[in-house]
Design an enzyme around this catalytic site. Structure first.
Site, PDB file in Angstrom:
ATOM      1  N   GLY A   1     107.851   8.033  13.720  1.00 22.11           N
ATOM      2  CA  GLY A   1     106.996   8.994  13.007  1.00 22.11           C
ATOM      3  C   GLY A   1     107.706  10.137  12.305  1.00 22.11           C
TER       4      GLY A   1
ATOM      5  N   TYR B   1     106.026  11.712  16.481  1.00 25.18           N
ATOM      6  CA  TYR B   1     107.411  12.107  16.207  1.00 25.18           C
ATOM      7  C   TYR B   1     108.011  12.955  17.324  1.00 25.18           C
ATOM      8  CZ  TYR B   1     104.755  16.103  14.455  1.00 25.18           C
ATOM      9  OH  TYR B   1     103.857  17.141  14.346  1.00 25.18           O
TER      10      TYR B   1
ATOM     11  N   GLY C   1      91.920   8.420  14.112  1.00 26.76           N
ATOM     12  CA  GLY C   1      91.855   9.864  13.889  1.00 26.76           C
ATOM     13  C   GLY C   1      92.429  10.227  12.523  1.00 26.76           C
TER      14      GLY C   1
ATOM     15  N   SER D   1     107.247  23.505   8.708  1.00 25.77           N
ATOM     16  CA  SER D   1     107.102  23.550   7.241  1.00 25.77           C
ATOM     17  C   SER D   1     107.773  24.756   6.590  1.00 25.77           C
ATOM     18  CB  SER D   1     105.613  23.514   6.850  1.00 25.77           C
ATOM     19  OG  SER D   1     105.058  22.290   7.232  1.00 25.77           O
TER      20      SER D   1
ATOM     21  N   GLY E   1      94.262   3.300  16.294  1.00 25.17           N
ATOM     22  CA  GLY E   1      93.902   4.696  16.070  1.00 25.17           C
ATOM     23  C   GLY E   1      92.929   4.840  14.921  1.00 25.17           C
TER      24      GLY E   1
ATOM     25  N   SER F   1     105.118  25.282  13.510  1.00 27.58           N
ATOM     26  CA  SER F   1     105.316  24.410  12.346  1.00 27.58           C
ATOM     27  C   SER F   1     106.739  24.448  11.803  1.00 27.58           C
ATOM     28  CB  SER F   1     104.351  24.813  11.233  1.00 27.58           C
ATOM     29  OG  SER F   1     104.682  24.114  10.046  1.00 27.58           O
TER      30      SER F   1
ATOM     31  N   ASP G   1      99.662  12.495   4.067  1.00 25.80           N
ATOM     32  CA  ASP G   1     100.083  11.821   5.310  1.00 25.80           C
ATOM     33  C   ASP G   1     100.274  10.315   5.078  1.00 25.80           C
ATOM     34  OD1 ASP G   1     100.108  14.106   6.939  1.00 25.80           O
ATOM     35  OD2 ASP G   1      97.968  13.946   7.334  1.00 25.80           O
TER      36      ASP G   1
ATOM     37  N   LYS H   1      91.515  20.834   8.028  1.00 27.85           N
ATOM     38  CA  LYS H   1      91.719  19.819   6.984  1.00 27.85           C
ATOM     39  C   LYS H   1      90.414  19.322   6.358  1.00 27.85           C
ATOM     40  CE  LYS H   1      96.083  17.837   8.541  1.00 27.85           C
ATOM     41  NZ  LYS H   1      96.766  16.585   8.896  1.00 27.85           N
TER      42      LYS H   1
ATOM     43  N   ASN I   1      95.580  17.852   3.278  1.00 24.06           N
ATOM     44  CA  ASN I   1      96.660  18.563   3.978  1.00 24.06           C
ATOM     45  C   ASN I   1      97.531  19.319   2.993  1.00 24.06           C
ATOM     46  OD1 ASN I   1      98.016  16.317   2.919  1.00 24.06           O
ATOM     47  ND2 ASN I   1      99.566  16.399   4.511  1.00 24.06           N
TER      48      ASN I   1
END
Ligand code: NAD
Length: 287
Positions: A257, A236, A135, A24, A133, A22, A109, A73, A94
């Protein structure tokens, strides 16, 4: 860093599995340091079945907030005390914020997707979107676009376990945002995809197609694109998918993305500390 951490430092964290890859922690720690905030951000590998215990620990340790990633999530949304409107509709979070023991779950998101388009000069309000999509990323951006005033959403998915989610999202949008026209279609119906794109303002790929190791692939025939269509991707990695490259060749405005990722993180930061994240500075620092 060692000088920054003290007995008063507040902790934010990422929870999910895996978390080792990640970006983050780097992004949030950079931002805390840049703004002189007495916070730190760590990542914890937590499996779905450990999420209830993790939520208790978050309260016990007074962890101020953080991010939730896959596969936690959905389960996390059932464990918080309150949900934002979008998180309630989607049934996933998230982001969480711990306000003295009361935990609120959010989903950023979709906010990141809408902001990314805005940063590229495009407003979803009043627009027709074709989204491929159904999802996690797709559902979040479909619901947020509907809440932010999109005119119409045409959702395409292949005939897999996600197709039922496309139908579910259509029903949720019809209930929660009745002014928005929402429909689900099978991706296998290529003529319908062509027809819907022809009358759309914005086309979005929110599937894993185009992502490594499926880079070089696109679900949209380049002949369906036209110059005044805006083309966005949630993928991305790579930074530009085949769809984005095809769209650039035709002269479309594009929104890859990476921007969505940055802005969903910035929206979370605002919820964490009430300030704008130094997002553009971080973007430059990262490059
Ligand atoms: P997911 O597993 O929840 O959904 C996968 C989607 O891909 C489903 O709609 C599925 O039907 C579709 N799909 C899978 N294989 C396919 C195939 N062969 N042909 C057509 N469709 C196929 O995944 P997700 O979490 O929604 O992630 C989707 C993409 O979005 C990933 O690339 C992910 O990295 C990216 N993502 C980006 C951000 C961001 O901030 N930019 C946020 C979340 C996810």
């Amino acid at each position: 860093m060692e000088k920054r951490i003290s007995g008063t430092t507040g902790l934010f964290c990422l929870v999910g599995s895996p978390v080792g890859h990640s970006g983050s922690p780097a992004m949030y720690n950079y931002s805390f340091q840049k703004q002189g905030l007495d916070y730190a951000y760590m990542a914890f590998d937590v499996k779905k079945e450990q999420m209830a215990a993790a939520m208790k620990t978050i309260k016990l340790f007074n962890i101020r907030g953080g991010n939730i990633t896959m596969p936690c999530k959905n389960i996390a949304a059932t464990l918080v005390d309150e949900l934002s409107p979008a998180a309630r509709i989607i049934g996933a979070i998230n982001v969480f914020v711990n306000d003295n023991g009361k935990i609120t779950g959010h989903i950023t998101d979709g906010i990141g997707f809408v902001r990314n388009l805005k940063e590229h000069g495009i407003d979803v309000a009043g627009k027709k979107l074709v989204v491929i999509g159904a999802g996690g990323a797709a559902t979040a951006l479909q619901v947020q676009s509907a809440l932010d005033g999109a005119k119409e959403l045409s959702i395409f998915n292949r005939d897999d376990e996600f197709y039922a989610r496309a139908e579910e999202t259509v029903k949720k949008i019809q209930k929660e945002a009745p002014t928005v026209t929402a429909n689900a279609f099978h991706l296998e119906d290529n003529d319908k995809l062509k027809e819907e794109i022809a009358s759309a303002d914005i086309l979005v790929n929110a599937t894993i197609i185009g992502m490594k190791p499926q880079d070089g692939q696109s679900l949209v025939d380049p002949s369906f694109l036209r110059k005044d269509l805006v083309v966005a991707d949630t993928v991305y990695n790579p930074l530009k998918t085949k769809l984005i490259l095809d769209a650039e060749k035709i002269g479309c405005r594009t929104a890859p993305g990476k921007g969505m990722l940055l802005w969903q993180g910035a929206a979370a930061y605002k919820l964490f500390v009430g300030k704008e994240m130094p997002a553009k500075e971080y973007q430059e620092y990262e490059q």
